[in-house]
Structures are given as C-alpha cells and as structure tokens.
Design an enzyme around this catalytic site. Structure first.
Site, PDB file in Angstrom:
ATOM      1  N   LYS A  22      -1.233  10.493  14.342  1.00  0.00           N
ATOM      2  CA  LYS A  22       0.210  10.576  14.602  1.00  0.00           C
ATOM      3  C   LYS A  22       0.411  11.480  15.817  1.00  0.00           C
ATOM      4  O   LYS A  22      -0.432  12.316  16.136  1.00  0.00           O
ATOM      5  CB  LYS A  22       0.929  11.216  13.418  1.00  0.00           C
ATOM      6  CG  LYS A  22       0.753  10.454  12.115  1.00  0.00           C
ATOM      7  CD  LYS A  22       2.010   9.702  11.750  1.00  0.00           C
ATOM      8  CE  LYS A  22       1.867   8.941  10.456  1.00  0.00           C
ATOM      9  NZ  LYS A  22       2.414   7.585  10.515  1.00  0.00           N
ATOM     10  N   HIS A  36      -5.537  -0.395   6.862  1.00  0.00           N
ATOM     11  CA  HIS A  36      -5.395  -1.111   8.143  1.00  0.00           C
ATOM     12  C   HIS A  36      -6.683  -1.118   8.970  1.00  0.00           C
ATOM     13  O   HIS A  36      -7.123  -2.165   9.448  1.00  0.00           O
ATOM     14  CB  HIS A  36      -4.288  -0.482   8.994  1.00  0.00           C
ATOM     15  CG  HIS A  36      -2.971  -0.360   8.286  1.00  0.00           C
ATOM     16  ND1 HIS A  36      -2.502  -1.310   7.414  1.00  0.00           N
ATOM     17  CD2 HIS A  36      -2.005   0.597   8.328  1.00  0.00           C
ATOM     18  CE1 HIS A  36      -1.316  -0.941   6.951  1.00  0.00           C
ATOM     19  NE2 HIS A  36      -1.006   0.216   7.487  1.00  0.00           N
ATOM     20  N   GLU A  87      -0.337   6.493  17.153  1.00  0.00           N
ATOM     21  CA  GLU A  87       1.116   6.449  16.964  1.00  0.00           C
ATOM     22  C   GLU A  87       1.744   7.648  17.654  1.00  0.00           C
ATOM     23  O   GLU A  87       1.113   8.704  17.753  1.00  0.00           O
ATOM     24  CB  GLU A  87       1.458   6.529  15.482  1.00  0.00           C
ATOM     25  CG  GLU A  87       0.901   5.389  14.665  1.00  0.00           C
ATOM     26  CD  GLU A  87       1.439   5.451  13.242  1.00  0.00           C
ATOM     27  OE1 GLU A  87       2.504   4.862  13.009  1.00  0.00           O
ATOM     28  OE2 GLU A  87       0.817   6.094  12.393  1.00  0.00           O
ATOM     29  N   LYS A 105       0.846  -1.173   0.000  1.00  0.00           N
ATOM     30  CA  LYS A 105       0.000   0.000   0.000  1.00  0.00           C
ATOM     31  C   LYS A 105       0.897   1.244   0.000  1.00  0.00           C
ATOM     32  O   LYS A 105       2.066   1.117   0.362  1.00  0.00           O
ATOM     33  CB  LYS A 105      -0.920  -0.001   1.219  1.00  0.00           C
ATOM     34  CG  LYS A 105      -0.139   0.116   2.551  1.00  0.00           C
ATOM     35  CD  LYS A 105      -0.995   0.533   3.673  1.00  0.00           C
ATOM     36  CE  LYS A 105      -1.098   2.027   3.805  1.00  0.00           C
ATOM     37  NZ  LYS A 105       0.048   2.715   4.408  1.00  0.00           N
TER      38      LYS A 105
HETATM   39  C1  BG6 Z   1       2.007   2.296   7.528  1.00  0.00           C
HETATM   40  C2  BG6 Z   1       1.737   3.787   7.419  1.00  0.00           C
HETATM   41  O1  BG6 Z   1       1.191   1.583   6.644  1.00  0.00           O
HETATM   42  O2  BG6 Z   1       1.735   1.871   8.852  1.00  0.00           O
HETATM   43  C3  BG6 Z   1       2.562   4.569   8.415  1.00  0.00           C
HETATM   44  O3  BG6 Z   1       2.048   4.212   6.094  1.00  0.00           O
HETATM   45  C4  BG6 Z   1       2.354   4.024   9.813  1.00  0.00           C
HETATM   46  O4  BG6 Z   1       2.240   5.942   8.364  1.00  0.00           O
HETATM   47  C5  BG6 Z   1       2.552   2.504   9.842  1.00  0.00           C
HETATM   48  O5  BG6 Z   1       3.280   4.644  10.664  1.00  0.00           O
HETATM   49  C6  BG6 Z   1       2.150   1.923  11.181  1.00  0.00           C
HETATM   50  O6  BG6 Z   1       2.507   0.577  11.245  1.00  0.00           O
HETATM   51  P1  BG6 Z   1       2.812  -0.124  12.651  1.00  0.00           P
HETATM   52  O7  BG6 Z   1       2.947  -1.571  12.334  1.00  0.00           O
HETATM   53  O8  BG6 Z   1       4.059   0.517  13.168  1.00  0.00           O
HETATM   54  O9  BG6 Z   1       1.622   0.189  13.520  1.00  0.00           O
END
Ligand code: BG6
Length: 486
Positions: free
Chosen positions: A336, A237, A213, A145
């Site tokens: 974020k 997601h 995040e 993606k």
């Molecule tokens: C990615 C996004 O698909 O997933 C990012 O593009 C994001 O922006 C990341 O930080 C988060 O993944 P995880 O596994 O760290 O939660």
C-alpha cells in the site's frame, strides 16, 4: 439472452456493495447483459436504510461509476430492479418473510445469495436461509475473500457453507480472476505457439508479479491491521496470478481442469518454513511520505495507534519445484502507499547464449514480456532490434505494444460485472475451489507463523516509494532488480 435471475446482496448497504457490486450490475444493465426481469435484492439491517436505499444507491453510482457512465435515463430504467429488504442476518425471525415472499413469487428462478458480509456471519446467514427454506437446487452462494484467517479458520468457514450448499453451487470470488487481462493471460499462453514453447526454465530467467497500490487504509483500519498484506493480497490475488502463469495446459478450459492445474502449482510451491522465511521474504510498513504532490500520513497515524507490526508491504522469492520451473525464481511483491498504482507481471527471458555483435553494437538486453493488468491493460514485448538509419551496427530495445484499451474503443472492463454474470450463468471457471483456498493457506501459514514466533518487525518505507530497501536487496542478492512501473 440468458434467463432472469434473483440476486440477494447481503451487506447491500456496505462498502463492497455500493462501491463495486451495484455499479457492476448497473453496467451490466446498461450494456444489455443483465437478463430482462432480473431482480436485485439488497439486504440492509435497518429498516430506515432499506427505505432510503434507492437514494443511497444512486448517490453511490454517481461517485463510483466512471466518467460518462451515469445517466438519469439509465437510472430510471435500472432502479426498479432494486428492491431493498431489511432483516437481521443472524435472527431467523419474521423479517425474513418479506425476502421469502419476493423470492417465492418466482420460485423457479436461479437465486444467487451474494455474501458481501464478514465471514463470521456467513454461517448464521446460510443457516437462516436454510431454516427459511430459501435454498433450492438452483440456488448459488457467492462468497468474498478473505475466507478465514488461516488454514484452520478457512476450513471451518468452508465446512459451514458446505452444510447448506454443495461445492458446485459455491462461487468463491477472487476479483483478480475477473480482470480482462488476467483472462487474456490464458489466451496468450494457450492460443499462441510462440509463447508456449518459450515458457519454462530453459528460456525464462525469472518472473516478477507486482501489485502496487497508492491507497492506504481506506477506512478499513480494523480489518487491515488484523490481516496484513500477506493475507489480504498474497494468499489470494498474487498466488492466483502465479498459478495462471505457471500452470500446465489443461486439455480443455473447463472449471474442473483449470482448478486441477492450479492446485498442482500450489502444491509444487517450495514451502517457506523456519529460517528460509527470513531469507526469502521482506515485510514492510509505510511511514508518512509524499505521494505526487500530496503529503500522506504513515500507517500508524492512519491507524491511530502508537505501535503495530502489521505489514503493509510484502516481497517474496518463491520457487516452484517441478520440471518446468526448476531454478526459476518467482518474485512476488505487493504494498500500500507505493509510488504508483499498477499490477504487472514481468517475464524476464534469459540472455542470448552468445553475442554475435562487437561490443560497440551495445548490450544485448534480454527479452521481456510485460503483462499489465492495471491501470491500463496492455501486453508489451521488449525485443532487441537494429537502430534504424545507422550505418554502423547499433542495437537497441524496441517494443511490441498491445494496449487493449486503445485497440477496443468501448473497452470497459469490470471484474465484478463479469464474475456476477458468470455466477448467474453457472460458469465457475473463474472462481476458486475449496481445495485451492486450503492449499494456498497451507503455503502462507508457516510464513506468518515464523514471523510471529521470531517477532519479525516490518522494515519501514516512506509512502510514495517502491517499498523498503530490503525488498531491492532481496533481488540484488540474486543479481537482479525490480522492474518498477513507469
Ligand atoms: C482487495 C484488498 O482484495 O483488493 C484490498 O482487500 C485491495 O486491500 C484491493 O486494495 C485491490 O484491488 P484492485 O482491483 O483495486 O487492484
């Protein structure tokens, strides 16, 4: 052990390859799950980068593996598997011959072409693979993606790839599906009579799916400002998690059956169009704030721009219009620079229909099932129980807690490792079908269109908080509140 395969990593020197893919392959090798003799062929554009690739990969492993995972001994055995090549993806010139020579020396092997490159070059890359005769019946392509920017561009990309690879050989990654607890969600739902009978509008009050995040732009300013949280996280997601929570039981856990059930959920999502977008969504953008003891800049400072209306946070109230979920809101949230890094699904049950205890016994708090995907992987059930050792009847919440990382000593989940090995084994159950991508975009597009048409401005929130006040108000209007991770 499975047969050896060749994995060509386009974008071999890029962020994704060095941060996630090479460490995942190293882990697979370390655990003995990478078939002996497999070859990893990172593709770099510049010859100098290919020549020093081993050093680059070793440095990346030291940084990105978890404590204690890197060792010189394992590296010595693993590094001969890596054979970097240099070529320009867009030019079918003689540089490709080096790659062709390596691949054709084991012509019968499964070939996996991992496109860790921008979607704009997926087309030329596949075309040149085809011109060079490198695609055979046992070739698979793995794509990352974001697949497009909206339904139309996504369809164009998918059509381009489909010119060269049949759908069965296209593996679209959503790395959330490779997370161990996400798979556990299906095991929990479909292997326990306990939950499956308490999984609908009769018993469930609402569901929250949050991915918060603490990171900001991480050097991806250009990409992120074009994209925003809805496209970056929700279209893929969060909607995938929603599908796994809401879907009906497939009769068997095959890729085809799971996809069919997920698509039904996506199709049943109540469209958010026009004014309903304003009532059911909240956009946010972070300004400077404190994360723990650290002061972090705001989005615009990180971007080095004086204005941008891109959302770094989004909260949505969604409904699934089908028999099982009628009237149950699904609250989705991601952002974020939030207070804590956590991905969690909260299933909030309804109140008991009648309380048999006196008021003095205390409030009967409704049951809650909390499935945490990260940072630690756990499943928790909040129940009501009698306070122990008390002569009067006093109720209090008690928790049934399954912390998977405590239960399994050597538990080291790695979504990318899992997904790459699945692609090599031709197991597509955890990958996304073209129709799923299209249906998800069809739901997301009108939201973005409405925001754009009405000039919707994001609500500001301080970095290190749980998002804008408007997000709390979205739930407060329904008499509910977010369960923020502790
Ligand atoms: C990615 C996004 O698909 O997933 C990012 O593009 C994001 O922006 C990341 O930080 C988060 O993944 P995880 O596994 O760290 O939660």
């Amino acid at each position: 052990m499975a047969n050896p395969f060749d994995m060509v990593l386009f974008g071999g020197g890029g962020d994704l390859a060095l941060r996630k893919l090479i460490p995942a392959l190293y882990r697979a090798f370390m655990e003995g799950s990478l078939a002996e003799g497999s070859r990893i062929l990172p593709v770099c554009r510049r010859r100098e980068d290919a020549e020093k690739y081993l050093q680059t990969a070793q440095d990346a492993l030291k940084i990105h593996l978890r404590d204690g995972e890197y060792s010189d001994e394992v590296w010595t055995d693993f590094s001969p598997l890596l054979r970097a090549v240099s070529l320009d993806i867009a030019e079918p010139d003689e540089q490709w011959d080096g790659l062709a020579d390596i691949l054709d020396s084991e012509v019968d092997r499964v070939r996996i072409f991992y496109l860790a490159i921008p979607p704009a070059v997926f087309g030329p890359c596949c075309e040149n693979l085809s011109i060079k005769g490198l695609i055979h019946d046992n070739s698979r392509v793995v794509v990352e993606k974001p697949l497009g920017y909206n339904a139309q561009t996504s369809d164009e990309i998918n059509s381009k790839i489909a010119t060269y690879f049949p759908e069965n050989n296209i593996f679209r990654i959503d790395h959330y599906l490779g997370k161990e607890t996400v798979q556990n969600l299906l095991a929990l739902r479909f292997s326990n009579v306990l939950f499956e009978h308490l999984w609908d509008a009769q018993t469930i009050d609402h569901i929250q799916i949050s991915i918060s995040e603490t990171v900001g732009l991480e050097g991806r300013a250009g990409f992120y400002d074009e994209t925003g949280a809805l496209r970056d996280m929700v279209q893929n997601h969060l909607l995938q998690l929603l599908c796994l929570i809401a879907m009906e039981s497939p009769n068997k856990m095959t890729a085809k059956n799971i996809r069919a059930e997920k698509i039904k959920v996506l199709e049943a999502l109540r469209p958010l169009v026009g004014e309903t977008v304003d009532e059911n969504t909240v956009r946010g953008q972070y300004v400077a704030g404190g994360l723990g003891t650290q002061l972090v800049p705001g989005y615009l400072e990180e971007l080095d721009e004086s204005s941008s209306t891109t959302e770094t946070f989004v909260a949505i109230r969604a409904h699934i219009d089908n028999w099982r979920w009628a009237g149950v809101p699904f609250y989705l949230r991601t952002g974020k620079r939030m207070e804590k890094r956590c991905a969690e699904i909260v299933i909030q049950y309804k109140k008991v229909s009648h309380s048999v205890y006196e008021e003095a016994a205390g409030e009967v708090i409704p049951n809650r099932l909390v499935i945490r995907l990260q940072p630690e992987e756990s499943i928790k059930l909040v129940l009501m129980a009698k306070k122990m050792d008390s002569l009067t009847m006093e109720l209090q919440p008690a928790e049934l807690n399954l912390t998977l990382s405590d239960t399994y000593d050597s538990f080291r989940s790695d979504a990318y490792k899992r997904l790459m090995l699945d692609a090599a084994a031709n197991n597509s159950a955890l990958f996304i079908h073209r129709e799923e991508v299209a249906t998800a975009w069809a739901w997301v597009d009108p939201i973005i269109d409405h925001w754009r048409e009405t000039g919707n401005q994001p609500h500001l929130y301080r970095a290190g908080t749980w998002g804008p006040q408007a997000s709390s108000e979205l739930l407060a209007r329904d008499g509910r509140h977010w369960f923020n991770a502790k």
